[in-house]
Design a protein around this motif. Structure first.
Motif, PDB file in Angstrom:
ATOM      1  N   ARG A 173      46.026  44.287  25.592  1.00  0.00           N
ATOM      2  CA  ARG A 173      46.294  43.395  26.718  1.00  0.00           C
ATOM      3  C   ARG A 173      47.631  43.732  27.381  1.00  0.00           C
ATOM      4  NH1 ARG A 173      45.705  37.232  25.374  1.00  0.00           N
ATOM      5  NH2 ARG A 173      43.550  37.937  25.228  1.00  0.00           N
ATOM      6  N   ALA A 174      48.625  44.085  26.576  1.00  0.00           N
ATOM      7  CA  ALA A 174      49.946  44.391  27.128  1.00  0.00           C
ATOM      8  C   ALA A 174      49.934  45.642  27.996  1.00  0.00           C
ATOM      9  CB  ALA A 174      50.956  44.563  25.991  1.00  0.00           C
ATOM     10  N   GLU A 175      48.935  46.507  27.813  1.00  0.00           N
ATOM     11  CA  GLU A 175      48.876  47.757  28.568  1.00  0.00           C
ATOM     12  C   GLU A 175      48.157  47.632  29.908  1.00  0.00           C
ATOM     13  OE1 GLU A 175      48.822  50.984  24.890  1.00  0.00           O
ATOM     14  OE2 GLU A 175      46.951  50.067  25.577  1.00  0.00           O
ATOM     15  N   LEU A 176      47.560  46.513  30.191  1.00  0.00           N
ATOM     16  CA  LEU A 176      46.777  46.389  31.421  1.00  0.00           C
ATOM     17  C   LEU A 176      47.600  46.645  32.682  1.00  0.00           C
ATOM     18  CD1 LEU A 176      44.422  43.395  30.536  1.00  0.00           C
ATOM     19  CD2 LEU A 176      44.123  45.860  30.136  1.00  0.00           C
ATOM     20  N   PRO A 177      48.853  46.177  32.778  1.00  0.00           N
ATOM     21  CA  PRO A 177      49.652  46.551  33.956  1.00  0.00           C
ATOM     22  C   PRO A 177      49.869  48.061  34.064  1.00  0.00           C
ATOM     23  CG  PRO A 177      50.612  44.631  32.892  1.00  0.00           C
ATOM     24  CD  PRO A 177      49.559  45.162  31.957  1.00  0.00           C
ATOM     25  N   THR A 178      49.940  48.757  32.934  1.00  0.00           N
ATOM     26  CA  THR A 178      50.077  50.211  32.960  1.00  0.00           C
ATOM     27  C   THR A 178      48.826  50.852  33.553  1.00  0.00           C
ATOM     28  OG1 THR A 178      51.544  50.203  31.033  1.00  0.00           O
ATOM     29  CG2 THR A 178      50.421  52.269  31.541  1.00  0.00           C
TER      30      THR A 178
ATOM     31  N   ILE B  33      48.576  53.454  36.672  1.00  0.00           N
ATOM     32  CA  ILE B  33      47.833  54.717  36.671  1.00  0.00           C
ATOM     33  C   ILE B  33      46.937  54.786  37.896  1.00  0.00           C
ATOM     34  CG2 ILE B  33      46.041  56.042  35.466  1.00  0.00           C
ATOM     35  CD1 ILE B  33      47.203  54.925  32.834  1.00  0.00           C
ATOM     36  N   GLU B  34      46.279  53.680  38.205  1.00  0.00           N
ATOM     37  CA  GLU B  34      45.358  53.653  39.349  1.00  0.00           C
ATOM     38  C   GLU B  34      46.105  53.868  40.656  1.00  0.00           C
ATOM     39  OE1 GLU B  34      41.641  53.776  40.739  1.00  0.00           O
ATOM     40  OE2 GLU B  34      42.151  53.426  38.624  1.00  0.00           O
ATOM     41  N   ARG B  35      47.253  53.235  40.810  1.00  0.00           N
ATOM     42  CA  ARG B  35      48.046  53.418  42.042  1.00  0.00           C
ATOM     43  C   ARG B  35      48.472  54.879  42.193  1.00  0.00           C
ATOM     44  NH1 ARG B  35      50.505  48.526  40.061  1.00  0.00           N
ATOM     45  NH2 ARG B  35      49.806  46.707  41.279  1.00  0.00           N
ATOM     46  N   ALA B  36      48.957  55.473  41.101  1.00  0.00           N
ATOM     47  CA  ALA B  36      49.412  56.865  41.161  1.00  0.00           C
ATOM     48  C   ALA B  36      48.255  57.804  41.478  1.00  0.00           C
ATOM     49  CB  ALA B  36      50.074  57.264  39.839  1.00  0.00           C
ATOM     50  N   ALA B  37      47.081  57.546  40.904  1.00  0.00           N
ATOM     51  CA  ALA B  37      45.934  58.424  41.111  1.00  0.00           C
ATOM     52  C   ALA B  37      45.359  58.300  42.513  1.00  0.00           C
ATOM     53  CB  ALA B  37      44.854  58.121  40.073  1.00  0.00           C
TER      54      ALA B  37
ATOM     55  N   ALA C  10      43.287  57.311  53.576  1.00  0.00           N
ATOM     56  CA  ALA C  10      44.438  56.447  53.314  1.00  0.00           C
ATOM     57  C   ALA C  10      44.020  55.085  52.787  1.00  0.00           C
ATOM     58  CB  ALA C  10      45.269  56.292  54.580  1.00  0.00           C
ATOM     59  N   ALA C  11      42.878  54.594  53.243  1.00  0.00           N
ATOM     60  CA  ALA C  11      42.425  53.278  52.789  1.00  0.00           C
ATOM     61  C   ALA C  11      42.170  53.278  51.284  1.00  0.00           C
ATOM     62  CB  ALA C  11      41.157  52.869  53.530  1.00  0.00           C
ATOM     63  N   ILE C  12      41.686  54.399  50.775  1.00  0.00           N
ATOM     64  CA  ILE C  12      41.472  54.516  49.329  1.00  0.00           C
ATOM     65  C   ILE C  12      42.810  54.650  48.616  1.00  0.00           C
ATOM     66  CG2 ILE C  12      40.374  55.863  47.510  1.00  0.00           C
ATOM     67  CD1 ILE C  12      38.450  54.315  49.342  1.00  0.00           C
ATOM     68  N   ALA C  13      43.699  55.441  49.187  1.00  0.00           N
ATOM     69  CA  ALA C  13      45.024  55.625  48.577  1.00  0.00           C
ATOM     70  C   ALA C  13      45.774  54.310  48.471  1.00  0.00           C
ATOM     71  CB  ALA C  13      45.826  56.634  49.388  1.00  0.00           C
ATOM     72  N   ASP C  14      45.599  53.445  49.473  1.00  0.00           N
ATOM     73  CA  ASP C  14      46.343  52.186  49.524  1.00  0.00           C
ATOM     74  C   ASP C  14      45.608  51.032  48.864  1.00  0.00           C
ATOM     75  OD1 ASP C  14      48.318  53.496  50.937  1.00  0.00           O
ATOM     76  OD2 ASP C  14      47.490  52.946  52.893  1.00  0.00           O
TER      77      ASP C  14
ATOM     78  N   PRO D  84      44.695  48.241  42.804  1.00  0.00           N
ATOM     79  CA  PRO D  84      43.990  48.552  41.549  1.00  0.00           C
ATOM     80  C   PRO D  84      43.187  47.342  41.073  1.00  0.00           C
ATOM     81  CG  PRO D  84      46.292  48.089  41.112  1.00  0.00           C
ATOM     82  CD  PRO D  84      46.157  48.130  42.607  1.00  0.00           C
ATOM     83  N   PRO D  85      42.344  47.515  40.077  1.00  0.00           N
ATOM     84  CA  PRO D  85      41.609  46.364  39.532  1.00  0.00           C
ATOM     85  C   PRO D  85      42.560  45.254  39.113  1.00  0.00           C
ATOM     86  CG  PRO D  85      40.757  48.415  38.632  1.00  0.00           C
ATOM     87  CD  PRO D  85      41.997  48.765  39.399  1.00  0.00           C
ATOM     88  N   ALA D  86      42.170  44.023  39.371  1.00  0.00           N
ATOM     89  CA  ALA D  86      42.999  42.875  39.009  1.00  0.00           C
ATOM     90  C   ALA D  86      43.129  42.782  37.489  1.00  0.00           C
ATOM     91  CB  ALA D  86      42.395  41.594  39.563  1.00  0.00           C
ATOM     92  N   LEU D  87      44.228  42.193  37.047  1.00  0.00           N
ATOM     93  CA  LEU D  87      44.441  42.039  35.607  1.00  0.00           C
ATOM     94  C   LEU D  87      43.308  41.244  34.962  1.00  0.00           C
ATOM     95  CD1 LEU D  87      48.289  41.340  35.433  1.00  0.00           C
ATOM     96  CD2 LEU D  87      47.083  43.432  34.756  1.00  0.00           C
ATOM     97  N   ALA D  88      42.809  40.231  35.667  1.00  0.00           N
ATOM     98  CA  ALA D  88      41.724  39.420  35.108  1.00  0.00           C
ATOM     99  C   ALA D  88      40.472  40.265  34.875  1.00  0.00           C
ATOM    100  CB  ALA D  88      41.413  38.252  36.037  1.00  0.00           C
ATOM    101  N   LEU D  89      40.173  41.177  35.806  1.00  0.00           N
ATOM    102  CA  LEU D  89      39.009  42.037  35.646  1.00  0.00           C
ATOM    103  C   LEU D  89      39.217  43.029  34.510  1.00  0.00           C
ATOM    104  CD1 LEU D  89      36.245  43.010  36.591  1.00  0.00           C
ATOM    105  CD2 LEU D  89      37.415  44.488  38.247  1.00  0.00           C
TER     106      LEU D  89
END
Length: 210
Positions: free
Chosen positions: A36-41, A45-49, A59-63, A66-71
């Motif tokens: 659970r603690a790693e979910l923000p990480t 990763i998703e933002r960087a990728a 650009a719309a995909i780049a911006d 990422p998936p919400a923490l709840a998901l």
């Protein structure tokens, strides 16, 4: 040995050395359930990728957020969120992750993402192979996913590791629902496809990506 033969040999040696380095890096990675603690990480990763999509005019995909923490927590709680992380205590931060869920008779890969700094080390493929093994043990017939058709590290990559594109008539009800939702989100601004990889009883691994 002639000059061109020497050059060719050097290229082969460099390629072999590069392959050995990639394989060594993959062996140093451990695939394990996300915490659970790693979910923000995973969001990081998703933002960087997403950044490389900008160079493709996406650009719309780049911006995209990422998936919400709840998901992410839903997948983690269900035991279907996996990360690749370094073996040592000092480098145990995830560099890649995979989310999956059962869809019809297959295990559907909802997301597989590798941080750009860890790309080209077959880490994504290792996560997919891990998922394939578990899905086979659970009696799934195949792996499925949806992806961009023309992005080099999307459909062409998956084709190299054993996936094939499904025609519209081959889509299962669950995949049709997924594709309809993607269209609602506007992802069909760029060509997208659904892909499938059969899970053979013997666990035969398809030829690997370069």
């Amino acid at each position: 040995m002639g000059g061109w033969e020497t050059s060719a040999a050097k290229r082969r040696d460099r390629k072999a050395g590069s392959r050995q380095a990639r394989d060594s890096h993959t062996r140093q990675m451990r695939i394990r359930p996300a915490t659970r603690a790693e979910l923000p990480t995973l969001q990081d990763i998703e933002r960087a990728a997403g950044a490389p999509f900008r160079a493709l005019g996406m650009a719309a995909i780049a911006d995209d957020e990422p998936p919400a923490l709840a998901l992410l927590e839903e997948f983690r709680h269900a035991g279907r969120a996996w990360v690749a992380a370094g073996e040592g205590e000092s480098d145990g931060t995830p560099v890649a992750y995979l989310l999956s869920e059962p869809v019809d008779t297959a295990e559907h890969i909802e997301q597989v993402t590798v941080h750009p700094r860890a790309a080209r080390h077959r880490i994504g493929q290792a996560l997919i192979e891990h998922t394939a093994e578990r899905a086979r043990e659970e009696g799934r017939e195949a792996l499925t996913l949806t992806t961009f058709a023309d992005v080099p590290w999307n459909a062409p990559y998956y084709a190299r590791i054993g996936f094939h594109v499904l025609a519209e008539a081959e889509l299962t009800p669950g995949l049709r629902k997924i594709r309809a939702h993607e269209a609602e989100l506007g992802l069909d601004r760029w060509p997208r496809v659904a892909m499938r990889r059969e899970l053979t009883p013997g666990g035969t691994t398809p030829r690997t990506a370069p």
